[in-house]
Design a protein around this motif. Structure first.
Motif, PDB file in Angstrom:
ATOM      1  N   ALA A 130     -25.125 -56.633 -41.939  1.00 27.07           N
ATOM      2  CA  ALA A 130     -25.908 -55.636 -41.196  1.00 27.07           C
ATOM      3  C   ALA A 130     -25.350 -54.238 -41.442  1.00 27.07           C
ATOM      4  CB  ALA A 130     -25.900 -55.968 -39.707  1.00 27.07           C
ATOM      5  N   LYS A 131     -24.029 -54.120 -41.507  1.00 26.93           N
ATOM      6  CA  LYS A 131     -23.416 -52.829 -41.788  1.00 26.93           C
ATOM      7  C   LYS A 131     -23.786 -52.349 -43.186  1.00 26.93           C
ATOM      8  CE  LYS A 131     -20.790 -49.271 -41.116  1.00 26.93           C
ATOM      9  NZ  LYS A 131     -21.186 -48.224 -40.143  1.00 26.93           N
ATOM     10  N   ALA A 132     -23.818 -53.263 -44.148  1.00 26.76           N
ATOM     11  CA  ALA A 132     -24.209 -52.892 -45.506  1.00 26.76           C
ATOM     12  C   ALA A 132     -25.648 -52.392 -45.544  1.00 26.76           C
ATOM     13  CB  ALA A 132     -24.037 -54.081 -46.448  1.00 26.76           C
ATOM     14  N   ARG A 133     -26.533 -53.023 -44.778  1.00 28.11           N
ATOM     15  CA  ARG A 133     -27.925 -52.559 -44.730  1.00 28.11           C
ATOM     16  C   ARG A 133     -28.008 -51.182 -44.070  1.00 28.11           C
ATOM     17  NH1 ARG A 133     -28.588 -58.180 -43.867  1.00 28.11           N
ATOM     18  NH2 ARG A 133     -28.576 -57.956 -41.579  1.00 28.11           N
ATOM     19  N   GLU A 134     -27.168 -50.950 -43.065  1.00 27.23           N
ATOM     20  CA  GLU A 134     -27.129 -49.627 -42.440  1.00 27.23           C
ATOM     21  C   GLU A 134     -26.679 -48.570 -43.457  1.00 27.23           C
ATOM     22  OE1 GLU A 134     -24.326 -47.268 -39.225  1.00 27.23           O
ATOM     23  OE2 GLU A 134     -24.623 -49.424 -38.962  1.00 27.23           O
ATOM     24  N   LEU A 135     -25.673 -48.894 -44.256  1.00 23.25           N
ATOM     25  CA  LEU A 135     -25.220 -47.965 -45.297  1.00 23.25           C
ATOM     26  C   LEU A 135     -26.322 -47.718 -46.319  1.00 23.25           C
ATOM     27  CD1 LEU A 135     -21.616 -49.353 -45.882  1.00 23.25           C
ATOM     28  CD2 LEU A 135     -22.187 -47.118 -44.898  1.00 23.25           C
ATOM     29  N   ALA A 136     -27.035 -48.779 -46.693  1.00 25.50           N
ATOM     30  CA  ALA A 136     -28.118 -48.633 -47.667  1.00 25.50           C
ATOM     31  C   ALA A 136     -29.217 -47.721 -47.141  1.00 25.50           C
ATOM     32  CB  ALA A 136     -28.692 -50.005 -48.020  1.00 25.50           C
ATOM     33  N   SER A 137     -29.440 -47.743 -45.837  1.00 23.67           N
ATOM     34  CA  SER A 137     -30.496 -46.900 -45.269  1.00 23.67           C
ATOM     35  C   SER A 137     -30.173 -45.414 -45.396  1.00 23.67           C
ATOM     36  CB  SER A 137     -30.730 -47.261 -43.797  1.00 23.67           C
ATOM     37  OG  SER A 137     -29.627 -46.837 -42.990  1.00 23.67           O
ATOM     38  N   GLY A 138     -28.891 -45.085 -45.596  1.00 19.15           N
ATOM     39  CA  GLY A 138     -28.500 -43.695 -45.749  1.00 19.15           C
ATOM     40  C   GLY A 138     -28.188 -43.305 -47.175  1.00 19.15           C
ATOM     41  N   ALA A 139     -28.457 -44.197 -48.129  1.00 17.36           N
ATOM     42  CA  ALA A 139     -28.098 -43.945 -49.527  1.00 17.36           C
ATOM     43  C   ALA A 139     -29.292 -43.398 -50.304  1.00 17.36           C
ATOM     44  CB  ALA A 139     -27.597 -45.227 -50.179  1.00 17.36           C
ATOM     45  N   ASP A 140     -29.001 -42.625 -51.311  1.00 17.29           N
ATOM     46  CA  ASP A 140     -30.023 -42.220 -52.277  1.00 17.29           C
ATOM     47  C   ASP A 140     -30.113 -43.216 -53.420  1.00 17.29           C
ATOM     48  OD1 ASP A 140     -30.742 -39.355 -51.339  1.00 17.29           O
ATOM     49  OD2 ASP A 140     -28.555 -39.366 -51.380  1.00 17.29           O
ATOM     50  N   VAL A 141     -28.961 -43.813 -53.752  1.00 17.42           N
ATOM     51  CA  VAL A 141     -28.870 -44.754 -54.864  1.00 17.42           C
ATOM     52  C   VAL A 141     -28.069 -45.964 -54.401  1.00 17.42           C
ATOM     53  CG1 VAL A 141     -28.072 -45.108 -57.242  1.00 17.42           C
ATOM     54  CG2 VAL A 141     -28.899 -42.849 -56.538  1.00 17.42           C
TER      55      VAL A 141
END
Length: 475
Positions: free
Chosen positions: A280-291
């Motif tokens: 879930a934390k990884a998905r949260e990080l992905a939501s703030g990523a450009d790449v």
């Protein structure tokens, strides 16, 4: 015409081919990009130095165009042939406190090599992690010695052994000629794909190019990759200021020499995707990523809710990069693999053969770094396209497709495979930079492509895995 001049012409042609979806960018290559020095020639029939310069040049031109769109400024780019050639295996030139480091653990790695099968083919098994090594030895029912592996593999027919490896999700293939690979269903499937495949996977609003003091310093990159090619995609973006967060499992860490090479310029955090809270934390990080970059076996990220469609849903406009061994479709679309298997399957090692015995290219590595640079070029092409039409994009590159691209550059005239092969680094004397780090004083190859206004550099030394919190820096 000198060999270096001829190599430059071939490099510009190769760059134009790689940037075909942005034709103006490729056509501008010879004016914007300067190749200098002397092009090293490897003991290989393949145009390895040309491939290195072209792949690095392609992503550098994309960075320059992004910076131009963001700021209105133009730059020129310079690539030293010596640095480009050395970039295919930078770990060879890397030292820690003055000492060279082994590529992999001498205690745990499988004795990988070409072994003769019962039907006269040559099979290359890989076991670069303990669970893979143990899986290979269990299948072959032998100890981890070259003699024992040779004896066991000699009892198998090549096709049967290749399928047995695939059934157990173990990496290993037998050597084919380029003609055999082009006739193979997977080779045919890959040949229909571009070297850098860019697929629009969702709609979103256009996002303008943004840059501060450095070309990519407004971009966030989540590096979910492992081994070499995937992390090199992200490391290449870090050269120009991107905020790159590398996340890796504490249970499956890459070999040490690779870590201090591919972690340059990044922060590094632990995340165990098998733990629901961490996923879930990884998905949260992905939501703030450009790449987002990943290089695990096809299908792995989808099981954690981090596939390309999953990430595009939580971060519209994302550029998602997938690095695979053999592509993500066709009969081998679920197979995993490593660097040397791309060379072996596609026919590179067959063309390097001496007295019928296949060999990998002189630097040993070819696809890993080239594919990383090509993936970075794909990121820039997708970002530029996003400025015009919006959308989320899936960039796909593969180790074996990269080998096929190298073959498409043609073979060098006059190469004599019967001559004793020099060590790949003989005659290579690249510029090396020194940096302090948590590991002590490191000597490493600097970024290859240098810009006239914004110097390519890594702002951070390589960090130990898990050294940082899994969170983004404030913009």
């Amino acid at each position: 015409m000198s060999e270096t001049t001829h190599s430059a012409d071939e490099t510009y042609d190769a760059i134009s081919g790689l940037l075909a979806c942005e034709p103006a960018l490729g056509q501008d290559a010879s004016r914007r990009l300067h190749l200098y020095g002397c092009a090293p020639v490897f003991d290989s029939p393949h145009k390895i130095t040309v491939a290195a310069a072209a792949s690095i040049g392609a992503y550098a031109l994309g960075v320059e165009q992004w910076h131009h769109q963001a700021t209105g400024q133009r730059q020129t780019i310079a690539i030293d042939w010596m640095q480009a050639a050395s970039s295919l295996n930078p770990g060879h030139f890397q030292t820690q406190s003055g000492y060279a480091l082994p590529a992999l653990s001498l205690l745990t790695e499988l004795k990988a090599d070409y072994y003769r099968t019962a039907d006269g083919r040559w099979f290359f098994p890989i076991g670069s992690y303990p669970h893979l090594r143990d899986g290979v030895l269990d299948l072959l029912q032998c100890p981890n010695t070259s003699a024992a592996l040779a004896e066991s593999i000699a009892r198998w027919k090549a096709e049967d052994l290749e399928q047995a490896f695939a059934d157990r999700k173990l990496p290993g293939v037998y050597s084919r000629s380029p003609e055999e690979w082009r006739a193979h269903p997977q080779g045919q499937w890959l040949a229909q794909r571009p070297v850098i495949e860019i697929e629009k996977i969702a709609d979103s609003e256009p996002e303008p190019a943004r840059a501060g003091e450095r070309p990519l310093d407004q971009l966030r990159v989540l590096d979910l990759g492992h081994v070499i090619a995937g992390p090199v995609v992200a490391r290449s973006l870090a050269e120009h200021g991107a905020d790159v967060l590398r996340v890796t499992s504490p249970m499956i860490q890459d070999p040490f020499r690779q870590t201090i090479d591919t972690n340059i310029g990044k922060r590094s955090a632990f995340i165990d995707l098998n733990a629901p809270r961490d996923a879930a934390k990884a998905r949260e990080l992905a939501s703030g990523a450009d790449v987002v970059v990943q290089s695990w076996r096809p299908g792995s990220m989808q099981r954690h809710g981090l596939g390309p469609a999953d990430v595009a849903a939580i971060r519209p406009g994302v550029i998602y990069v997938t690095v695979t061994a053999f592509g993500d479709g066709g009969p081998w679309g679920a197979w995993g693999g490593f660097e040397q298997l791309g060379q072996t399957a596609a026919g590179i090692s067959h063309s390097e053969a001496v007295d019928g015995r296949p060999r990998v290219v002189p630097p040993y590595l070819l696809n890993d770094y080239l594919t990383g640079y090509l993936g970075a070029a794909g990121v820039m092409l997708a970002l530029l396209r996003r400025t015009r039409e919006g959308g989320s994009y899936h960039v796909k590159v593969s180790l074996t497709r990269t080998s096929m691209w190298v073959q498409s550059l043609g073979l060098r005239a006059g190469f004599d495979p019967a001559q004793p092969r020099r060590h790949f680094a003989e005659g290579l004397e690249p510029v090396i930079e020194t940096r302090d780090s948590a590991y002590g004083v490191l000597q490493q190859l600097p970024p290859v492509a240098q810009f006239s206004r914004t110097r390519a550099r890594w702002a951070l030394p390589p960090a130990p895995n898990g050294a940082h919190a899994p969170q983004w820096l404030a913009r």
